[in-house]
Design an enzyme around this catalytic site. Structure first.
Site, PDB file in Angstrom:
ATOM      1  N   SER A 197     -35.481 -88.969  37.928  1.00  0.00           N
ATOM      2  CA  SER A 197     -35.993 -88.844  39.295  1.00  0.00           C
ATOM      3  C   SER A 197     -37.498 -89.074  39.340  1.00  0.00           C
ATOM      4  O   SER A 197     -38.224 -88.826  38.375  1.00  0.00           O
ATOM      5  CB  SER A 197     -35.675 -87.457  39.859  1.00  0.00           C
TER       6      SER A 197
HETATM    7  N1  SAH Z   1     -32.268 -84.437  36.591  1.00  0.00           N
HETATM    8  C1  SAH Z   1     -32.451 -85.822  36.195  1.00  0.00           C
HETATM    9  C2  SAH Z   1     -31.857 -86.786  37.187  1.00  0.00           C
HETATM   10  C3  SAH Z   1     -30.704 -87.517  36.620  1.00  0.00           C
HETATM   11  S1  SAH Z   1     -29.875 -88.593  37.745  1.00  0.00           S
HETATM   12  C4  SAH Z   1     -33.946 -86.062  35.964  1.00  0.00           C
HETATM   13  O1  SAH Z   1     -34.609 -85.190  35.513  1.00  0.00           O
HETATM   14  O2  SAH Z   1     -34.427 -87.147  36.177  1.00  0.00           O
HETATM   15  C5  SAH Z   1     -28.517 -87.601  38.214  1.00  0.00           C
HETATM   16  C6  SAH Z   1     -27.555 -87.231  37.119  1.00  0.00           C
HETATM   17  O3  SAH Z   1     -26.470 -86.545  37.750  1.00  0.00           O
HETATM   18  C7  SAH Z   1     -26.928 -88.393  36.350  1.00  0.00           C
HETATM   19  O4  SAH Z   1     -27.217 -88.259  34.998  1.00  0.00           O
HETATM   20  C8  SAH Z   1     -25.433 -88.251  36.631  1.00  0.00           C
HETATM   21  O5  SAH Z   1     -24.614 -88.595  35.534  1.00  0.00           O
HETATM   22  C9  SAH Z   1     -25.315 -86.780  36.966  1.00  0.00           C
HETATM   23  N2  SAH Z   1     -24.135 -86.406  37.742  1.00  0.00           N
HETATM   24  C10 SAH Z   1     -23.554 -87.051  38.803  1.00  0.00           C
HETATM   25  N3  SAH Z   1     -22.473 -86.364  39.236  1.00  0.00           N
HETATM   26  C11 SAH Z   1     -22.370 -85.260  38.443  1.00  0.00           C
HETATM   27  C12 SAH Z   1     -21.436 -84.172  38.375  1.00  0.00           C
HETATM   28  N4  SAH Z   1     -20.408 -84.052  39.217  1.00  0.00           N
HETATM   29  N5  SAH Z   1     -21.644 -83.212  37.444  1.00  0.00           N
HETATM   30  C13 SAH Z   1     -22.672 -83.290  36.554  1.00  0.00           C
HETATM   31  N6  SAH Z   1     -23.567 -84.305  36.567  1.00  0.00           N
HETATM   32  C14 SAH Z   1     -23.422 -85.277  37.486  1.00  0.00           C
END
Ligand code: SAH
Length: 220
Positions: free
Chosen positions: A69
């Protein structure tokens, strides 16, 4: 704000300070959040080829069609979570660990952090990143987080890093009374929402437009 320069090269320190100044210009006011954003080395969470852009205000690819993000949104969501006037926030759940960047920032600000990631290689990478930084107050689970983590509930704060089409009742129910949840929601157009759990129900507010990857079902 106290800034520790230990172990941070001067170039990196300057780049990080520029990011903090930009976050202030964008309206982030919470000094604890700004200090945590300064402390966490975002360049260690992205591929080496992208490291020079790590402190720009952009989301960057982390493979598997996912992104780390944008710094502003990480800071903004944590600031909203912390803005509670009713109770201290100790125990927090993050859904969507990705590479573990936001989890690391949360770990600097809150006592106890639980984070869930559905994609196995990202889960492994997040654990490795957090271990290398000696962050030991985050428990990462390889699981579908759309229904939350009942064994850790109730949480004082819940933060979603992926957008759900509709509000998850299961997640809302895992908030403690006085707890807060910050989440992106929507399909084409997404908004950031704040849900506050009160003694007799929930209060929802819509904050600003955002752009997140979708919340998906099941483990991968
Ligand atoms: N927190 C991260 C953002 C990652 S993007 C950061 O620090 O940048 C969002 C993440 O959510 C992805 O890795 C995706 O695989 C995960 N995601 C999507 N749906 C999900 C679910 N139902 N349970 C767990 N993770 C999920």
């Amino acid at each position: 704000m106290t800034l520790r320069h230990n172990g941070i090269g001067m170039t990196s320190a300057r780049t990080r300070l520029r990011m903090i100044e930009r976050l202030r210009d964008q309206g982030i006011r919470d000094e604890a959040v700004l200090a945590a954003m300064y402390e966490v080395p975002r360049h260690l969470f992205v591929d080496e080829a992208l490291a020079s852009r790590a402190y720009d205000d952009v989301s960057l690819p982390i493979n598997y069609e996912q992104t780390i993000s944008q710094p502003y949104i990480v800071a903004r969501m944590i600031e909203v979570l912390r803005a509670s006037s009713t109770r201290p926030i100790r125990r927090v759940l993050e859904v969507g660990t990705g590479c573990g960047y936001q989890a690391a920032v949360l770990a600097h600000v809150f006592h106890e952090v639980y984070s869930m990631e559905r994609i196995a290689p990202l889960y492994e990478r997040a654990r490795k990143n957090l271990a290398e930084l000696k962050i030991n107050n985050v428990v990462v689970h390889h699981a579908d987080g759309s229904a939350g983590l009942s064994q850790g509930a109730p949480f004082d704060g819940i933060i979603l890093a992926a957008a759900a089409p509709v509000m998850s009742a299961a997640l809302r129910e895992q908030l403690a009374i006085g707890g807060r949840m910050v989440l992106p929601m929507g399909r084409q157009e997404q908004w950031l929402y704040l849900v506050e759990r009160e003694a007799r129900g929930f209060c929802e507010s819509r904050l600003e437009t955002v752009k997140f990857v979708p919340l998906l079902m099941g483990k991968a």
